[in-house]
Design a protein around this motif. Sequence first.
Motif, PDB file in Angstrom:
ATOM      1  N   UNK A   4       3.748  12.166  -8.732  1.00 39.27           N
ATOM      2  CA  UNK A   4       3.489  11.675 -10.085  1.00 39.27           C
ATOM      3  C   UNK A   4       3.432  10.149 -10.034  1.00 39.27           C
ATOM      4  N   UNK A   5       2.288   9.590 -10.416  1.00 36.98           N
ATOM      5  CA  UNK A   5       2.026   8.171 -10.191  1.00 36.98           C
ATOM      6  C   UNK A   5       2.867   7.214 -11.000  1.00 36.98           C
ATOM      7  N   UNK A   6       3.469   7.697 -12.104  1.00 36.88           N
ATOM      8  CA  UNK A   6       4.266   6.780 -12.925  1.00 36.88           C
ATOM      9  C   UNK A   6       5.767   7.019 -12.771  1.00 36.88           C
ATOM     10  N   UNK A   7       6.158   7.816 -11.779  1.00 36.20           N
ATOM     11  CA  UNK A   7       7.572   7.934 -11.438  1.00 36.20           C
ATOM     12  C   UNK A   7       7.972   6.704 -10.634  1.00 36.20           C
ATOM     13  N   UNK A   8       8.989   5.957 -11.056  1.00 35.42           N
ATOM     14  CA  UNK A   8       9.299   4.667 -10.408  1.00 35.42           C
ATOM     15  C   UNK A   8       9.505   4.743  -8.904  1.00 35.42           C
ATOM     16  N   UNK A   9      10.199   5.776  -8.424  1.00 33.68           N
ATOM     17  CA  UNK A   9      10.420   5.859  -6.968  1.00 33.68           C
ATOM     18  C   UNK A   9       9.097   6.070  -6.238  1.00 33.68           C
ATOM     19  N   UNK A  10       8.192   6.815  -6.844  1.00 33.52           N
ATOM     20  CA  UNK A  10       6.876   7.010  -6.245  1.00 33.52           C
ATOM     21  C   UNK A  10       6.070   5.720  -6.231  1.00 33.52           C
ATOM     22  N   UNK A  11       6.227   4.895  -7.270  1.00 31.33           N
ATOM     23  CA  UNK A  11       5.527   3.604  -7.306  1.00 31.33           C
ATOM     24  C   UNK A  11       5.964   2.750  -6.126  1.00 31.33           C
ATOM     25  N   UNK A  12       7.278   2.677  -5.891  1.00 29.86           N
ATOM     26  CA  UNK A  12       7.774   1.878  -4.766  1.00 29.86           C
ATOM     27  C   UNK A  12       7.314   2.459  -3.436  1.00 29.86           C
ATOM     28  N   UNK A  13       7.358   3.774  -3.300  1.00 32.65           N
ATOM     29  CA  UNK A  13       6.883   4.391  -2.065  1.00 32.65           C
ATOM     30  C   UNK A  13       5.407   4.067  -1.808  1.00 32.65           C
ATOM     31  N   UNK A  14       4.624   4.021  -2.876  1.00 32.85           N
ATOM     32  CA  UNK A  14       3.202   3.701  -2.744  1.00 32.85           C
ATOM     33  C   UNK A  14       3.018   2.294  -2.177  1.00 32.85           C
ATOM     34  N   UNK A  15       3.771   1.332  -2.724  1.00 33.67           N
ATOM     35  CA  UNK A  15       3.641  -0.058  -2.273  1.00 33.67           C
ATOM     36  C   UNK A  15       4.094  -0.191  -0.819  1.00 33.67           C
ATOM     37  N   UNK A  16       5.208   0.436  -0.471  1.00 33.30           N
ATOM     38  CA  UNK A  16       5.697   0.381   0.909  1.00 33.30           C
ATOM     39  C   UNK A  16       4.662   0.960   1.870  1.00 33.30           C
ATOM     40  N   UNK A  17       3.988   2.037   1.471  1.00 32.72           N
ATOM     41  CA  UNK A  17       2.976   2.652   2.328  1.00 32.72           C
ATOM     42  C   UNK A  17       1.782   1.721   2.545  1.00 32.72           C
ATOM     43  N   UNK A  18       1.423   0.937   1.525  1.00 37.91           N
ATOM     44  CA  UNK A  18       0.338  -0.028   1.687  1.00 37.91           C
ATOM     45  C   UNK A  18       0.672  -1.037   2.781  1.00 37.91           C
ATOM     46  N   UNK A  19       1.925  -1.482   2.831  1.00 40.85           N
ATOM     47  CA  UNK A  19       2.355  -2.364   3.921  1.00 40.85           C
ATOM     48  C   UNK A  19       2.227  -1.658   5.263  1.00 40.85           C
ATOM     49  N   UNK A  20       2.719  -0.425   5.328  1.00 45.14           N
ATOM     50  CA  UNK A  20       2.713   0.302   6.610  1.00 45.14           C
ATOM     51  C   UNK A  20       1.299   0.568   7.089  1.00 45.14           C
ATOM     52  N   UNK A  21       0.379   0.756   6.148  1.00 45.10           N
ATOM     53  CA  UNK A  21      -1.015   0.952   6.534  1.00 45.10           C
ATOM     54  C   UNK A  21      -1.589  -0.286   7.223  1.00 45.10           C
ATOM     55  N   UNK A  22      -0.997  -1.442   6.971  1.00 45.60           N
ATOM     56  CA  UNK A  22      -1.429  -2.684   7.614  1.00 45.60           C
ATOM     57  C   UNK A  22      -0.636  -2.988   8.894  1.00 45.60           C
ATOM     58  N   UNK A  23       0.299  -2.090   9.240  1.00 42.29           N
ATOM     59  CA  UNK A  23       1.113  -2.317  10.438  1.00 42.29           C
ATOM     60  C   UNK A  23       2.354  -3.139  10.172  1.00 42.29           C
ATOM     61  N   UNK A  24       2.774  -3.213   8.903  1.00 41.69           N
ATOM     62  CA  UNK A  24       3.938  -4.021   8.527  1.00 41.69           C
ATOM     63  C   UNK A  24       5.056  -3.138   7.978  1.00 41.69           C
ATOM     64  N   UNK A  25       6.268  -3.548   8.192  1.00 40.46           N
ATOM     65  CA  UNK A  25       7.426  -2.869   7.625  1.00 40.46           C
ATOM     66  C   UNK A  25       8.164  -3.852   6.715  1.00 40.46           C
TER      67      UNK A  25
END
Length: 453
Positions: free
Chosen positions: A115-136
């Motif tokens: 669910x895109x507007x669940x706050x924990x999912x929002x944070x997970x989405x942003x963290x995944x964008x970093x990981x997609x670039x090779x960053x943690x």
Amino acid sequence: MASDWISKLPAPAKEYLNGRTLDEVECIISDLPGIARGKAVPAKKFARQDYFHLPDSIFYQTITGGWGEAAGEEGFTEKDMILKPDMATTTAAPWTGDWTLQVIHDAYDRKGNPVGFSPRNVLKRVVQLYRDQGWEPVVAPEMEFFLVARNIDPAKQIEPMMGRSGRPAAARQAYSMTAVDEFGPVIDDIYDFAEAQGFEIDGITQEGGAGQLEINLLHGDPVKLADEVFYFKRLIREAALRHNCFATFMAKPIKDEPGSAMHIHHSILDIETGQNIFSGPQGGETDAFFHYIAGLQNHMPNALAVMAPYVNSYRRYVKDHAAPINLEWGRDNRTTGIRIPLSDPNARRVENRLAGMDCNPYLGIAASLACGYLGLMEERRPDKQFKGDAYDGEGDIPRTLGEALDVFDEATDLHEVLGTEFARVYSIVKRAEYDEFLQEISPWEREHLLINV
């Protein structure tokens, strides 16, 4: 769920239950304000369930219990979400009268999508964008809050709590150990609860406000740290109630006192090498370091409605009251909105000092990381480093929630990072909340306008 699920719990939860019979499990999820919503179920029932349901309308509620018209084209049908436990978040609820565990859940729709507007999912989405670039991404939050006298009358001003000396907590005693000792019984319970839940506190200090404390947490994974702040808010409130006082995370609870922030420290590791991308091979500051600062400077005004989510939040941004009023950056300078703390190259980090402690920790950390991510992708340079007292400058952030929401609504690049569905729902709910506030008449208005205008 496997019948031996208790044996697979995190070590602190198993230790808490050692030799005891588990009575109840609290199945919880954070709503937009950061309130724990969910169900308490008997332990035997929890052992038989893989998920449970809550209506999606929990994310459309304002802080007052009203509703934003955010249901979308289907209308307000309150359709069920599927909430699945993240068993790694299982922890004790040590203030309860029986043996109880808490488990944070993630929200999915009926097709199995987050669910895109669940706050924990929002944070997970942003963290995944970093990981997609090779960053943690790595963060370390600092939590400021006030211990105040019990207040059951909204018309009455909030007052500092009574300390063990029998005197109200005094202001302007920053870093005083004697001031910390005044709250000793409450702090003892905070430590005990945190230990039972498996949380490590990096330190507790007295801040500049009357009855204001700060708790620092060790750096780590953003989702894990947001979970801990989410848990800590409840933990601290429960410890305070045991001692006839309230803990408040309002950004500005007491007139003429400093406000409470959730300062967020950021660093970024290269996943392949484990190296901090803010530091080069010889220990110097990298382009990525400056790009990250630029991202905070350029995008935090757009994200402020998430990091400062209430009308009260903007009362914190006052000159010379320990809160930034602009987006300057400086080294070891606590008057700037973006601070570079003293550190060795491996620990080089960027501190966001704008976020208020009243924000939802998942959303506040997500918004802050989103700004830095946009900076890394845009590769722009920040303004010149600020030297001196940044309070002498002019403010360059929105001054009211309404203004902040206007800026947020235009920030489509930020929406793409946080999720467009989240941005839509968040704006609708916060505007509904703001409209509710505008219907209220304050004591200041009655005192100065009633017979004078």
